[in-house]
Design a protein around this motif. Structure first.
Motif, short mmCIF file in Angstrom:
data_model
loop_
_atom_site.label_atom_id
_atom_site.label_comp_id
_atom_site.label_asym_id
_atom_site.label_seq_id
_atom_site.Cartn_x
_atom_site.Cartn_y
_atom_site.Cartn_z
N ALA A 1 0.82 -1.21 0.00
CA ALA A 1 0.00 0.00 0.00
C ALA A 1 0.86 1.27 0.00
O ALA A 1 0.51 2.27 -0.62
N ARG A 2 2.01 1.20 0.68
CA ARG A 2 2.90 2.37 0.77
C ARG A 2 3.87 2.47 -0.40
O ARG A 2 4.34 3.54 -0.72
N GLY A 3 4.23 1.32 -0.96
CA GLY A 3 5.23 1.31 -2.02
C GLY A 3 6.62 1.11 -1.49
O GLY A 3 7.36 0.28 -1.96
N THR A 4 6.99 1.87 -0.49
CA THR A 4 8.29 1.74 0.17
C THR A 4 8.12 2.24 1.60
O THR A 4 7.33 3.15 1.85
N ALA A 5 8.85 1.61 2.53
CA ALA A 5 8.73 2.01 3.93
C ALA A 5 9.88 1.44 4.74
O ALA A 5 10.52 0.47 4.32
N THR A 6 10.11 2.04 5.88
CA THR A 6 11.07 1.49 6.84
C THR A 6 10.32 0.58 7.79
O THR A 6 9.08 0.61 7.86
N ALA A 7 11.06 -0.20 8.56
CA ALA A 7 10.43 -1.05 9.57
C ALA A 7 9.69 -0.21 10.60
O ALA A 7 8.60 -0.58 11.05
N THR A 8 10.24 0.94 10.94
CA THR A 8 9.59 1.84 11.91
C THR A 8 8.26 2.33 11.37
O THR A 8 7.26 2.34 12.09
N GLU A 9 8.24 2.73 10.10
CA GLU A 9 6.99 3.20 9.50
C GLU A 9 5.95 2.09 9.46
O GLU A 9 4.77 2.33 9.74
N LEU A 10 6.36 0.89 9.15
CA LEU A 10 5.42 -0.24 9.11
C LEU A 10 4.92 -0.58 10.50
O LEU A 10 3.74 -0.91 10.67
N ALA A 11 5.78 -0.50 11.50
CA ALA A 11 5.38 -0.83 12.87
C ALA A 11 4.35 0.16 13.40
O ALA A 11 3.51 -0.21 14.24
N ASP A 12 4.39 1.40 12.91
CA ASP A 12 3.41 2.40 13.36
C ASP A 12 1.99 2.00 13.01
O ASP A 12 1.05 2.34 13.71
N GLY A 13 1.79 1.26 11.93
CA GLY A 13 0.45 0.89 11.51
C GLY A 13 0.05 -0.52 11.88
O GLY A 13 -1.05 -0.96 11.54
N LEU A 14 0.93 -1.26 12.56
CA LEU A 14 0.64 -2.66 12.90
C LEU A 14 0.80 -2.88 14.40
O LEU A 14 1.61 -2.20 15.04
N PRO A 15 0.07 -3.85 14.94
CA PRO A 15 0.12 -4.07 16.40
C PRO A 15 1.29 -4.96 16.85
O PRO A 15 1.13 -5.84 17.68
N VAL A 16 2.48 -4.73 16.27
CA VAL A 16 3.68 -5.47 16.66
C VAL A 16 4.84 -4.49 16.78
O VAL A 16 4.78 -3.38 16.25
N THR A 17 5.90 -4.92 17.44
CA THR A 17 7.04 -4.04 17.65
C THR A 17 7.86 -3.88 16.37
O THR A 17 7.78 -4.70 15.46
N ARG A 18 8.68 -2.86 16.37
CA ARG A 18 9.58 -2.64 15.24
C ARG A 18 10.52 -3.83 15.06
O ARG A 18 10.79 -4.25 13.95
N GLN A 19 11.00 -4.38 16.18
CA GLN A 19 11.90 -5.53 16.11
C GLN A 19 11.22 -6.73 15.46
O GLN A 19 11.83 -7.45 14.68
#
Length: 120
Positions: free
Chosen positions: A31-49
């Motif tokens: 949906a984003r096209g490109t993202a960092t792990a931090t950006e993805l973690a902001d929208g999901l209920p799991v940690t960045r790690q």
């Protein structure tokens, strides 16, 4: 590619996508096209790690690519591997459809022959 899947890209893709969180990560990335792990973690209920670990599995399966942009690692979907897996699944479905159609024709032929014998 993970060692347990050797050089079988379809097995690696199916194993990677068997985990629901990885499917959510891949959906969010698509949906984003490109993202960092931090950006993805902001929208999901799991940690960045956890996202980083899931992205590593997706990367080994060939479903995402990673590239460094300064201090960040950015990920993007790699659709070719998924397309190849979808093509394999479609070919498998077509083969089963042909087999089932052949069985149907055999069954209908047997039923028609039995009906003709009964009418005699």
């Amino acid at each position: 590619m993970t060692p347990e899947h050797g050089s079988d890209p379809v097995a690696a893709v199916l194993a990677a996508l068997a985990e629901p969180t990885r499917r959510h990560v891949l959906d969010a990335l698509a949906a984003r096209g490109t993202a960092t792990a931090t950006e993805l973690a902001d929208g999901l209920p799991v940690t960045r790690q956890a996202i980083v670990k899931h992205l590593a599995v997706l990367d080994r399966a060939g479903l995402v690519t990673a590239h460094r942009a300064g201090r960040e690692v950015r990920y993007r979907p790699a659709p070719d591997t998924l397309t190849a897996t979808a093509r394999w699944m479609a070919d498998l479905a077509d083969a089963w459809d042909r087999r089932l159609l052949a069985i149907k024709h055999l069954a209908e032929g047997a039923t028609a022959a039995e009906g003709a014998r009964a009418a005699e």
